[in-house]
Design an enzyme around this catalytic site. Structure first.
Site, short mmCIF file in Angstrom:
data_model
loop_
_atom_site.label_atom_id
_atom_site.label_comp_id
_atom_site.label_asym_id
_atom_site.label_seq_id
_atom_site.Cartn_x
_atom_site.Cartn_y
_atom_site.Cartn_z
N GLU A 79 90.67 32.89 80.73
CA GLU A 79 91.96 32.67 81.37
C GLU A 79 91.86 31.69 82.54
OE1 GLU A 79 94.75 33.61 80.33
OE2 GLU A 79 94.36 35.26 78.95
N ASP A 124 86.92 37.26 73.97
CA ASP A 124 87.00 37.01 75.41
C ASP A 124 87.21 38.33 76.14
OD1 ASP A 124 89.44 37.11 74.09
OD2 ASP A 124 90.09 35.14 74.76
#
Length: 367
Positions: A129, A71
């Site tokens: 997130e 990520d």
């Protein structure tokens, strides 16, 4: 060509929040192209979204691929570390995604340098997130052209000592659903409460009722409230109140059933007080489920060199769950702690650079 550690420092200095990772994506693309040119490797870079990318490495003439994911987004946290490569803006890689990107880059270098004969997809995914970037990648259909036989990801944490691997067979990370609940009443002077509908009181009644919902000991669930607000001035009954929170459980379907119970409570409060309500659901993350067969193979390959802890499930949310739902997968925690724990999302979270080489070695061994 830059090293994985040099890349980590550059990325750490230039953190960007979800779906805004434009500079991050360019840094990655330029670095990866330089890497492929240095080792004379043919790759294809796919960009299904505005940010993030997928590197396609195909030395074999078949359509079987192994996917490795990192990520790329940061958090809106002001860094408090006093280091040379400190963040240059008000964001921070306080969840260690700079490490994840650098590990995947270093792993890619290992693949290119050794001309590994396996087809691999390196996914640099945006918006973990809270943005559900993994789900959005899947929704583009870009991965449908590949026969992905398994998928892997890791997450650094200082909950465990450096180099310790913590993972679990079955559910590793909980499902996570963001939830906002608004209450709509009517203003009135506090001297004339009969003329108003108190949204703050309705919210209080709701919170009290939620505490009385029976707990199921074999089906864990958490409703965490991080923010509440209501009212404008001291002598006016509030016409509006809002709760912002997150629900965590080991099964997204169970969470949705729980939300129906919350609606029943809100309906009863509405009948009693006249205060209306609205529920808004934000990001929804599937639980991360480690495939049993892939997990057993993973442990077999790593147990001789690394300490592997069966950590059970965590109530942490992770959008890798969408990938693990579609493909046989294993995700793991990689410990980084050396002296004290500060925790993920802390403005002081800063794993050592040498954790990158540990992550590269882990990926190399499970390949």
């Amino acid at each position: 060509m830059i090293s994985p550690i040099e890349l980590r420092h550059i990325l750490h200095q230039n953190p960007e929040i979800m779906f805004k990772e434009f500079k991050t994506t360019k840094i990655l693309e330029d670095s990866i192209n330089d890497l492929a040119e240095y080792y004379n490797i043919d790759i294809e870079i796919l960009k299904p979204l505005e940010t993030g990318l997928i590197v396609k490495y195909t030395p074999l003439n078949n359509n079987e691929y192994i996917l490795f994911r990192a990520d790329i987004d940061a958090l809106p946290i002001k860094e408090q570390n006093d280091i040379e490569f400190k963040s240059k803006n008000d964001n921070m890689h306080a969840c260690g995604h700079d490490m994840h990107m650098s590990i995947l880059y270093g792993f890619m270098e290992y693949i290119f340098k050794n001309k590994i004969q396996k087809n691999i997809l390196f996914l640099y995914q945006p918006a973990e997130e809270g943005g559900g970037g993994a789900k959005k990648i899947l929704e583009t259909g870009v991965l449908e052209q590949f026969n992905i036989i398994r998928a892997h990801a890791l997450h650094v944490t200082d909950e465990y000592d450096k180099s310790i691997i913590a993972t679990s067979k079955g559910v590793l990370f909980a499902s996570a659903v963001e939830i906002d609940i608004e209450f709509f009443g009517k203003n009135a002077h506090i001297a004339f409460p009969q003329d108003g509908k108190n949204a703050l009181n309705a919210m209080r009644l709701f919170l009290d009722a939620v505490e009385k919902i029976p707990k199921n000991p074999v089906q864990p669930l958490i409703l965490g409230i991080g923010k509440v607000f209501s009212g404008e001035v001291r002598n006016i009954i509030p016409a509006y109140a809002k709760i912002e929170g997150s629900i965590r459980s080991l099964n997204l379907d169970y969470t949705m059933e729980y939300i129906e119970i919350l609606k029943e409570i809100l309906e009863s409060i509405k009948r009693m007080t006249g205060v209306d309500y609205n529920i808004t659901l934000g990001s929804m993350y599937k639980e991360v489920v480690n495939d049993e067969n892939v997990y057993n193979e993973f442990v077999e390959k790593l147990k001789d060199k690394y300490q592997i802890i069966d950590c059970g499930y965590k109530m942490t949310g992770e959008d890798f769950g969408f990938i693990a739902e579609k493909y046989p997968a294993v995700m793991l925690w990689l410990g980084t702690k050396t002296d004290k724990k500060v925790g993920l999302h802390s403005p002081n979270f800063l794993p050592d650079d040498d954790v990158i080489n540990i992550g590269i070695d882990i990926f190399s061994k499970i390949l």
